[in-house]
Write an enzyme that holds these catalytic residues in place. Structure first.
Site, PDB file in Angstrom:
ATOM      1  N   GLY A 167      -4.691  -7.018   0.923  1.00  0.00           N
ATOM      2  CA  GLY A 167      -5.216  -6.131   1.951  1.00  0.00           C
ATOM      3  C   GLY A 167      -4.381  -4.867   2.024  1.00  0.00           C
ATOM      4  N   GLU A 168      -4.204  -4.348   3.253  1.00  0.00           N
ATOM      5  CA  GLU A 168      -3.402  -3.145   3.537  1.00  0.00           C
ATOM      6  C   GLU A 168      -4.050  -1.846   3.067  1.00  0.00           C
ATOM      7  OE1 GLU A 168       1.098  -5.137   3.183  1.00  0.00           O
ATOM      8  OE2 GLU A 168       0.492  -3.509   1.822  1.00  0.00           O
ATOM      9  N   GLY A 169      -4.973  -1.907   2.110  1.00  0.00           N
ATOM     10  CA  GLY A 169      -5.466  -0.715   1.425  1.00  0.00           C
ATOM     11  C   GLY A 169      -4.899  -0.615   0.027  1.00  0.00           C
ATOM     12  N   VAL A 214       0.830  -1.210   0.000  1.00  0.00           N
ATOM     13  CA  VAL A 214       0.000   0.000   0.000  1.00  0.00           C
ATOM     14  C   VAL A 214       0.863   1.258   0.000  1.00  0.00           C
ATOM     15  CG1 VAL A 214      -0.265   0.176   2.527  1.00  0.00           C
ATOM     16  CG2 VAL A 214      -2.018   1.115   1.020  1.00  0.00           C
ATOM     17  N   GLU A 241      -5.727  -1.968   6.329  1.00  0.00           N
ATOM     18  CA  GLU A 241      -5.539  -2.632   7.621  1.00  0.00           C
ATOM     19  C   GLU A 241      -4.334  -3.564   7.615  1.00  0.00           C
ATOM     20  OE1 GLU A 241      -5.869  -6.039   7.109  1.00  0.00           O
ATOM     21  OE2 GLU A 241      -6.531  -5.529   5.079  1.00  0.00           O
TER      22      GLU A 241
END
Length: 348
Positions: A316-318, A98, A174
């Site tokens: 994930g992570e954004g 991200v 996240e």
């Protein structure tokens, strides 16, 4: 009145007048009506959110939250729990997925610790720690009702801080080893489907362990009996601090008429929590991508969201939200800069 109650009461539907004005301009652009597809949908949604057909999407930020999970002790994730602590500082340093993508698209990243299982303050990370990880939801509630409300309100607070800094588009992200387990539990509770139908491999769980993961989720739901219509109750019983905080960002953005870009599977769960607290939040959500994780379709069907991208991503992570920022910006640029039939003689 609590911050959560106040924010929820200030979420209204989109401005139909601005949507209609935007549609009228889109229909006059030199192209077959509707042929720009989702670009047109994005523009109309943004106009409705901002209440203005001349909207600005130039300043963008990913707000990412991290927390650990007591259910990790049930063997539902393959990686060591301290990966959360080790990886999360890389978000704001621009070294992880991200961080790199956000740098490329010209977006900032705000990293917030709401529940990492460590004592030290992490470099480049805001410290809003509620406690060092949730409780094991397979043995009882993941958190108290007060803690659930607190993580929602942290999300609201961080969103409003970013809005005060003039960010116009906010994405959520996240980090938390084992957080696909509470996310799957949330989706299972709200959709009413069996956990096995929506349980995926997360960050690389071996397929032979999927049944065990689903059984842990089923046990957690049976023990805690969350109310499927009550977002706060679901969050407190089978959720996570970072999930609740992302839901808080969605609520905060919605109340302040700012678009919120949803990332992948974990953020779908957060979106469902926000939706259960106030269904109008859905109107402010833009789904960035179709996660490769199981349970994706169930969540998006409930939210009635159609993702912009299908990249087989499950990081994930954004990361997906950051990728979608460029599509949103390109949509706005196209809308504002394409010529209309009124401006150019096309023989019509």
């Amino acid at each position: 009145m609590s911050l959560l109650e106040s924010i929820s009461k200030n979420i209204y539907s989109l401005d139909n007048s601005s949507i209609e004005k935007t549609k009228q301009r889109l229909d006059r652009l030199i192209h077959p009506t509707g042929s720009l597809g989702k670009i047109e949908d994005i523009c109309m949604q943004l106009a409705g959110i901002f209440g203005n057909e001349n909207f600005d999407t130039s300043k963008k930020v990913i707000i990412a939250f991290a927390g650990d999970h007591g259910v990790y002790e049930e063997g539902v994730a393959p990686d060591p729990q301290n990966i959360t602590k080790l990886q999360f500082p890389n978000f704001s340093k621009g070294l992880c997925g991200v961080g790199v993508i956000s740098k490329f698209v010209g977006a900032d990243v705000v990293a917030v610790d709401v529940g990492i299982n460590c004592d030290e303050k992490l470099d480049g990370v805001l410290d809003y720690k509620i406690r060092k990880g949730t409780s094991n939801m397979a043995k009882g509630p993941a958190m108290s009702k007060q803690e659930a409300i607190r993580c929602l309100e942290i999300g609201i607070e961080i969103a409003e801080q970013c809005i005060e800094k003039d960010y116009k588009v906010i994405g959520i992200g996240e980090m938390g080893i084992a957080n696909t387990t509470p996310s799957t539990a949330i989706i299972s509770v709200i959709s009413g489907c069996d956990p096995l139908e929506v349980t995926g491999i997360g960050a690389g769980l071996k397929k032979e362990r999927l049944k065990h993961k689903a059984e842990v989720i089923r046990k957690a739901i049976e023990i805690n009996n969350p109310n499927p219509t009550d977002g706060v109750d679901i969050l407190s019983k089978v959720g996570g601090f970072e999930i609740g905080s992302m839901a808080g960002v969605i609520l905060g953005c919605s109340a302040n008429r700012i678009p919120v870009v949803i990332d992948g599977f974990i953020s779908y769960a957060a979106a469902l929590i926000a939706y259960k607290i106030n269904p109008k939040t859905r109107e402010y959500m833009i789904a960035s991508h179709l996660s490769a994780e199981s349970g994706t379709k169930r969540a998006l069907d409930i939210l009635k969201l159609d993702p912009l991208l299908n990249m087989d991503m499950r990081l994930g992570e954004g990361s997906g939200a950051a990728l979608a920022f460029d599509i949103i910006e390109a949509s706005n640029y196209t809308y504002k800069n394409m010529a209309t039939f009124d401006e150019i003689d096309m023989g019509r």
